[in-house]
Write an enzyme that holds these catalytic residues in place. Structure first.
Site, PDB file in Angstrom:
ATOM      1  N   HIS A 191      39.339  51.333  39.517  1.00  0.00           N
ATOM      2  CA  HIS A 191      39.514  51.894  40.857  1.00  0.00           C
ATOM      3  C   HIS A 191      38.207  52.290  41.500  1.00  0.00           C
ATOM      4  CE1 HIS A 191      43.629  51.715  39.522  1.00  0.00           C
ATOM      5  NE2 HIS A 191      43.776  51.320  40.769  1.00  0.00           N
ATOM      6  N   ARG A 298      47.000  52.713  49.457  1.00  0.00           N
ATOM      7  CA  ARG A 298      46.923  53.479  48.201  1.00  0.00           C
ATOM      8  C   ARG A 298      46.840  54.968  48.543  1.00  0.00           C
ATOM      9  NH1 ARG A 298      43.429  48.875  46.559  1.00  0.00           N
ATOM     10  NH2 ARG A 298      44.243  48.026  44.628  1.00  0.00           N
ATOM     11  N   GLU A 433      53.989  44.949  38.538  1.00  0.00           N
ATOM     12  CA  GLU A 433      52.656  45.018  37.931  1.00  0.00           C
ATOM     13  C   GLU A 433      52.682  45.290  36.434  1.00  0.00           C
ATOM     14  OE1 GLU A 433      50.318  48.094  39.807  1.00  0.00           O
ATOM     15  OE2 GLU A 433      52.005  49.455  39.953  1.00  0.00           O
ATOM     16  N   ASN A 456      46.239  43.349  39.382  1.00  0.00           N
ATOM     17  CA  ASN A 456      45.245  44.178  38.671  1.00  0.00           C
ATOM     18  C   ASN A 456      45.850  44.763  37.403  1.00  0.00           C
ATOM     19  OD1 ASN A 456      43.748  43.686  40.916  1.00  0.00           O
ATOM     20  ND2 ASN A 456      44.031  45.700  41.822  1.00  0.00           N
ATOM     21  N   ASP A 457      47.029  45.355  37.562  1.00  0.00           N
ATOM     22  CA  ASP A 457      47.675  45.936  36.391  1.00  0.00           C
ATOM     23  C   ASP A 457      48.430  44.890  35.589  1.00  0.00           C
ATOM     24  OD1 ASP A 457      47.009  48.680  36.158  1.00  0.00           O
ATOM     25  OD2 ASP A 457      48.076  49.039  38.023  1.00  0.00           O
ATOM     26  N   ARG A 467      41.514  47.409  32.196  1.00  0.00           N
ATOM     27  CA  ARG A 467      40.818  46.887  33.375  1.00  0.00           C
ATOM     28  C   ARG A 467      39.519  47.633  33.679  1.00  0.00           C
ATOM     29  NH1 ARG A 467      45.053  48.652  38.183  1.00  0.00           N
ATOM     30  NH2 ARG A 467      43.313  48.586  39.612  1.00  0.00           N
ATOM     31  N   CYS A 504      49.169  41.877  46.191  1.00  0.00           N
ATOM     32  CA  CYS A 504      48.136  42.794  46.693  1.00  0.00           C
ATOM     33  C   CYS A 504      47.084  43.085  45.629  1.00  0.00           C
ATOM     34  CB  CYS A 504      48.757  44.084  47.207  1.00  0.00           C
ATOM     35  SG  CYS A 504      49.602  45.016  45.928  1.00  0.00           S
TER      36      CYS A 504
HETATM   37  C1  PEP Z   1      47.495  46.269  41.172  1.00  0.00           C
HETATM   38  O1  PEP Z   1      47.731  46.839  40.108  1.00  0.00           O
HETATM   39  O2  PEP Z   1      47.309  45.045  41.273  1.00  0.00           O
HETATM   40  C2  PEP Z   1      47.383  47.033  42.415  1.00  0.00           C
HETATM   41  C3  PEP Z   1      47.246  46.439  43.573  1.00  0.00           C
HETATM   42  O3  PEP Z   1      47.391  48.380  42.304  1.00  0.00           O
HETATM   43  P1  PEP Z   1      46.143  49.256  41.859  1.00  0.00           P
HETATM   44  O4  PEP Z   1      44.933  48.379  41.835  1.00  0.00           O
HETATM   45  O5  PEP Z   1      46.031  50.360  42.852  1.00  0.00           O
HETATM   46  O6  PEP Z   1      46.560  49.727  40.507  1.00  0.00           O
HETATM   47 MG    MG Z   2      48.393  48.890  40.008  1.00  0.00          MG
END
Ligand code: PEP
Ligand code: MG
Length: 585
Positions: A191, A298, A433, A456-457, A467, A504
């Protein structure tokens, strides 16, 4: 000149003055102070000691309740050490006699003590060394935290080099006007990396050794395109980078010309390019870059930037500002995704041992109902002002989704009773996710109004790769065949159940991955504003059939490396400028 390789996480190149950010776990550098500052420095130490004791007293009370009187005694031992003259006096003496900062004196005195204990043959004493180290960190956190504010004031035009950085720190640095940063630790979609992108701060993470080598005040280049940190560059390197910065500006201007054009493929299929935002002001960036609507807001950043918990009005005000700026375009508000690296575990008296698998996101909200309902009220009130969608993060079971939705219904009833306006048809969706959600996509699609795929997750949980951890960053592969299959499955389920589906995750911002997603059937991509123009150019250069052929072939390959190489080769023939437009080296 030193050149360190890391992971590029936020594009752009900057040249600035280094500011090395000490933290409690790096070696504290010797900082000498003037004779006049001695008493003030001792006072800083006393205040840090008092604050650490307050924290320990709270911890002791909680531990007595949660883990029992006997086990809690460990904190009494820590409290005792903080009052032990044989330990405290040498710290004061060092500050006074050697004229060093409080943090340096603490780290020296406590380290020597820990080493002495660790060397003892009696194992009871040896284990006490860990307690001393723990206590050192506690004291340094108090002292260094204070020092960070000092750095923020001095940070303008600096390049910050740190061992690691929290998202909150990155936000603060952005506000303080730093140019960019590099860290020893961190992964591609941490993040902190996402915040760096949002704030347009070029950044490199995982540049191991950077805090050891860098010196405050020297010149540094942060190359966020190629993931390189250059310390004390020579003249030819500096001029090469200056030329590169110039041509990057030209490329950006050329992308800017796309802003007013449609994002349609050559065969006329409209692709919706939306923005991911952390702050309401970023809606303007999304528009400037030619995007329409917000596919992911977010909202936990409301939480991380202020001192206190946001009130209903704080939430509402932030949503109102977005809706006003969006002028009729949709705003997808994700409910608080606190936890893991997005909640200061430091604020917790007993941090979780495995926070990414812990009480985070929707789990945290369902256990903190007053906080959750405060946000739901604000979202629903905002839904009366413009098109709002809401979605829950990290949903892992259908029951969990239903439970969250019941709370939405409860809050709707309350609002109706109070004659407060809201949109009763506000779409309620979810992030997909985690693998369980992707595998059960068909069931979820019968419950949720829409899906947003969070790669991402999804990558982290599917591949068991943290990550945020630079040591396994090479294993963090969105093109892994297992991930592709899950993504395909989610899209198919959504289409069968006729609900909207978008992506996303950061992977959607890569041109080649975006083409793959279109080929798999996605028509909506939500990315950081800065990534929209390059995606628009790619979309306008390709037809859907080509993307479908790419996806059909990619999914048959059985390694991430093969998929990446294949996608890159194909995408390069479609939009060559996306690959060689930026880099001139
Ligand atoms: C994700 O996990 O892909 C996502 C968009 O959420 P974040 O990156 O805020 O965990
Ligand atoms: Mg996420």
């Amino acid at each position: 000149m030193d050149r360190l390789e890391g992971i590029p996480v936020s594009r752009g190149v900057v040249i600035g003055r280094v500011f090395v950010l000490d933290d409690s776990t790096t070696r504290i550098r010797r900082r000498t102070i003037s004779a006049e500052r001695i008493e003030a420095e001792i006072e800083r130490f006393e205040q840090a000691r008092a604050a650490a004791m307050d924290g320990l007293n709270r911890l002791y009370a909680e531990a007595q309740r949660d883990i029992g009187v006997e086990a809690a005694k460990i904190f009494l031992f820590h409290l005792g050490m903080l009052q032990d003259k044989t330990l405290i006096e040498p710290v004061r003496a060092q500050i006074r006699e050697q004229r060093v900062s409080a943090e340096f004196a603490v780290s020296e005195v406590f380290r020597a003590w820990a080493e002495q204990l660790a060397g003892m043959t009696d194992s009871v004493f040896a284990t006490k060394a860990d307690d001393v180290r723990d206590l050192t960190n506690r004291l340094l956190a108090e002292l260094v935290g204070e020092r960070q504010e000092e750095i923020e004031r001095a940070g303008r035009d600096a390049v910050v080099i740190a061992r690691d950085m929290t998202p909150t720190q990155a936000v603060r640095f952005g506000r303080a006007g730093v140019l960019g940063f590099a860290t020893d630790l961190g992964g591609r979609t941490s993040h902190t990396a996402i915040v760096a992108k949002a704030l347009h701060l070029p950044a490199v993470v995982g540049a191991r050794g950077s805090t050891r080598i860098a010196q405050t005040g020297q010149t540094a280049i942060v190359d966020g395109d190629d993931g390189v940190l250059i310390l004390d560059p020579d003249e030819p390197t500096l001029s090469r980078y200056r030329r590169r910065m110039e041509s990057a500006r030209t490329y950006q201007v050329s992308l800017g010309e796309l802003s007013a054009l449609d994002a349609s493929t050559t065969d006329g299929v409209a692709i919706s390019l939306m923005g991911n935002i952390e702050f309401p002001g970023e809606v303007d960036d999304v528009h400037e870059m030619g995007g329409h609507g917000v596919g992911l807001y977010r909202t936990e950043f409301l939480y991380l930037t202020g001192e206190a918990e946001p009130t209903e009005e704080d939430h509402f005000e932030a949503y109102r500002r977005c809706i006003e700026r969006l002028a009729g375009e949709p705003l997808t508000i994700r409910t608080l995704d606190l936890g893991a690296d997005k909640y200061t575990q430091a604020r917790e008296e007993i941090p979780e041992r495995n926070p990414f698998l812990g009480c985070r996101s929707i789990r945290y909200c369902l256990r903190s109902l007053p906080m959750f309902k405060t946000q739901l009220r604000a979202i629903l009130r905002a839904s009366a002002l413009g098109p709002v969608k809401m979605m829950f993060p990290l949903v892992t079971s259908v029951a969990e989704f239903r439970q969250a939705r019941l709370h939405v219904n409860d809050v709707m009833e309350d609002l109706a009773d109070q004659s407060i306006a809201f949109d009763a048809k506000v779409p309620v969706g979810m992030m997909v996710e985690v693998p369980s959600a992707a595998i059960l996509a068909e069931s979820f699609a019968r419950e949720a109004d829409f899906f947003s795929i969070g790669t991402n997750d999804l990558v982290q949980y599917t591949l068991a790769v943290d990550r945020t951890n630079e040591r396994v960053a090479h294993l963090y592969e969105p093109t892994h065949p297992a991930v592709l299959r899950l993504v395909r499955q989610v899209i198919k389920a959504a289409r069968r159940q006729k609900i909207d589906v978008s992506c996303c995750g950061e992977a959607a911002a890569d041109v080649e991955y975006a083409l793959l997603l279109i080929g798999l059937g996605l028509r909506t991509l939500s990315v950081t504003a800065g990534s929209i123009p390059a995606l628009k150019r790619a979309v306008r250069s390709v037809d859907v059939k080509t993307c479908e052929r790419m996806a059909a072939k990619a999914i048959t390959l059985d390694s991430a490396a093969q998929v990446s190489a294949f996608l890159r080769t194909r995408a390069r023939t479609i939009v060559p400028e996306a690959f060689d437009g930026r880099s001139v080296e």
